[in-house]
Scaffold this motif. Sequence first.
Motif, mmCIF file in Angstrom:
data_model
loop_
_atom_site.group_PDB
_atom_site.id
_atom_site.type_symbol
_atom_site.label_atom_id
_atom_site.label_comp_id
_atom_site.label_asym_id
_atom_site.label_seq_id
_atom_site.Cartn_x
_atom_site.Cartn_y
_atom_site.Cartn_z
ATOM 1 N N VAL A 41 -2.358 -131.426 -29.516
ATOM 2 C CA VAL A 41 -1.203 -132.241 -29.127
ATOM 3 C C VAL A 41 -0.733 -131.918 -27.714
ATOM 4 O O VAL A 41 -0.392 -130.780 -27.415
ATOM 5 C CB VAL A 41 -0.037 -132.005 -30.120
ATOM 6 N N PRO A 42 -0.698 -132.924 -26.836
ATOM 7 C CA PRO A 42 -0.099 -132.694 -25.525
ATOM 8 C C PRO A 42 1.426 -132.645 -25.678
ATOM 9 O O PRO A 42 2.024 -133.549 -26.253
ATOM 10 C CB PRO A 42 -0.546 -133.903 -24.706
ATOM 11 N N ALA A 43 2.013 -131.577 -25.209
ATOM 12 C CA ALA A 43 3.461 -131.402 -25.323
ATOM 13 C C ALA A 43 3.968 -130.613 -24.131
ATOM 14 O O ALA A 43 3.198 -129.965 -23.424
ATOM 15 C CB ALA A 43 3.802 -130.684 -26.631
ATOM 16 N N ASP A 44 5.277 -130.651 -23.932
ATOM 17 C CA ASP A 44 5.912 -129.900 -22.852
ATOM 18 C C ASP A 44 6.561 -128.614 -23.348
ATOM 19 O O ASP A 44 6.705 -127.655 -22.600
ATOM 20 C CB ASP A 44 6.989 -130.748 -22.178
ATOM 21 N N ALA A 45 6.987 -128.633 -24.613
ATOM 22 C CA ALA A 45 7.734 -127.493 -25.146
ATOM 23 C C ALA A 45 7.473 -127.357 -26.637
ATOM 24 O O ALA A 45 6.995 -128.282 -27.286
ATOM 25 C CB ALA A 45 9.225 -127.676 -24.905
ATOM 26 N N LEU A 46 7.828 -126.199 -27.161
ATOM 27 C CA LEU A 46 7.655 -125.901 -28.574
ATOM 28 C C LEU A 46 8.922 -125.243 -29.089
ATOM 29 O O LEU A 46 9.453 -124.330 -28.454
ATOM 30 C CB LEU A 46 6.475 -124.944 -28.764
ATOM 31 N N ARG A 60 3.511 -116.435 -27.933
ATOM 32 C CA ARG A 60 2.423 -116.063 -27.014
ATOM 33 C C ARG A 60 1.352 -117.152 -26.965
ATOM 34 O O ARG A 60 0.858 -117.497 -25.887
ATOM 35 C CB ARG A 60 1.813 -114.729 -27.420
ATOM 36 N N ALA A 61 0.986 -117.675 -28.109
ATOM 37 C CA ALA A 61 -0.015 -118.736 -28.165
ATOM 38 C C ALA A 61 0.464 -119.977 -27.433
ATOM 39 O O ALA A 61 -0.278 -120.605 -26.666
ATOM 40 C CB ALA A 61 -0.378 -119.063 -29.611
ATOM 41 N N ALA A 62 1.714 -120.349 -27.645
ATOM 42 C CA ALA A 62 2.271 -121.532 -26.976
ATOM 43 C C ALA A 62 2.347 -121.318 -25.468
ATOM 44 O O ALA A 62 2.006 -122.225 -24.695
ATOM 45 C CB ALA A 62 3.653 -121.841 -27.541
ATOM 46 N N LEU A 63 2.790 -120.153 -25.041
ATOM 47 C CA LEU A 63 2.854 -119.860 -23.616
ATOM 48 C C LEU A 63 1.463 -119.898 -22.979
ATOM 49 O O LEU A 63 1.298 -120.376 -21.855
ATOM 50 C CB LEU A 63 3.525 -118.500 -23.379
ATOM 51 N N ALA A 64 0.454 -119.420 -23.716
ATOM 52 C CA ALA A 64 -0.916 -119.455 -23.212
ATOM 53 C C ALA A 64 -1.405 -120.895 -23.027
ATOM 54 O O ALA A 64 -2.304 -121.146 -22.213
ATOM 55 C CB ALA A 64 -1.848 -118.696 -24.158
ATOM 56 N N HIS A 65 -0.823 -121.826 -23.751
ATOM 57 C CA HIS A 65 -1.145 -123.246 -23.618
ATOM 58 C C HIS A 65 -0.238 -123.938 -22.595
ATOM 59 O O HIS A 65 -0.261 -125.165 -22.467
ATOM 60 C CB HIS A 65 -1.036 -123.961 -24.964
ATOM 61 N N GLY A 66 0.591 -123.171 -21.905
ATOM 62 C CA GLY A 66 1.442 -123.727 -20.849
ATOM 63 C C GLY A 66 2.708 -124.403 -21.345
ATOM 64 O O GLY A 66 3.313 -125.167 -20.605
ATOM 65 N N LEU A 67 3.110 -124.125 -22.572
ATOM 66 C CA LEU A 67 4.316 -124.746 -23.112
ATOM 67 C C LEU A 67 5.552 -123.903 -22.853
ATOM 68 O O LEU A 67 5.485 -122.679 -22.850
ATOM 69 C CB LEU A 67 4.186 -124.934 -24.621
ATOM 70 N N ALA A 68 6.680 -124.551 -22.673
ATOM 71 C CA ALA A 68 7.968 -123.859 -22.695
ATOM 72 C C ALA A 68 8.257 -123.567 -24.155
ATOM 73 O O ALA A 68 7.913 -124.363 -25.033
ATOM 74 C CB ALA A 68 9.051 -124.745 -22.101
ATOM 75 N N VAL A 69 8.858 -122.422 -24.429
ATOM 76 C CA VAL A 69 9.118 -122.022 -25.812
ATOM 77 C C VAL A 69 10.620 -121.860 -26.020
ATOM 78 O O VAL A 69 11.293 -121.184 -25.259
ATOM 79 C CB VAL A 69 8.385 -120.701 -26.162
ATOM 80 N N LEU A 70 11.119 -122.501 -27.086
ATOM 81 C CA LEU A 70 12.535 -122.422 -27.421
ATOM 82 C C LEU A 70 12.701 -121.692 -28.732
ATOM 83 O O LEU A 70 11.896 -121.812 -29.617
ATOM 84 C CB LEU A 70 13.137 -123.823 -27.547
#
Length: 70
Positions: A41-46, A60-70
């Motif tokens: 899924v292309p996304a900007d944040a998680l 960590r996984a989300a950040l490795a995919h370039g996502l902002a994490v909330l």
Amino acid sequence: AGYQPVALCDAVPAHLAAARALTGLGEAACFSDFATMLATVPADALVICTPTPTHVPMARAALAHGLAVL
């Protein structure tokens, strides 16, 4: 302003179905596997709404995919 959910992930099928009903997302946007969702899924944040012990590996996984994490 605001956000638009693009995918959901939950390992518990009943929870995933309930979240899907609330958001109106289609079945193709619903995942039972977190890694598959990140890779698909292309996304900007998680937004992580899981038990506390899962936060760090998921973030960590989300950040490795370039996502902002909330």
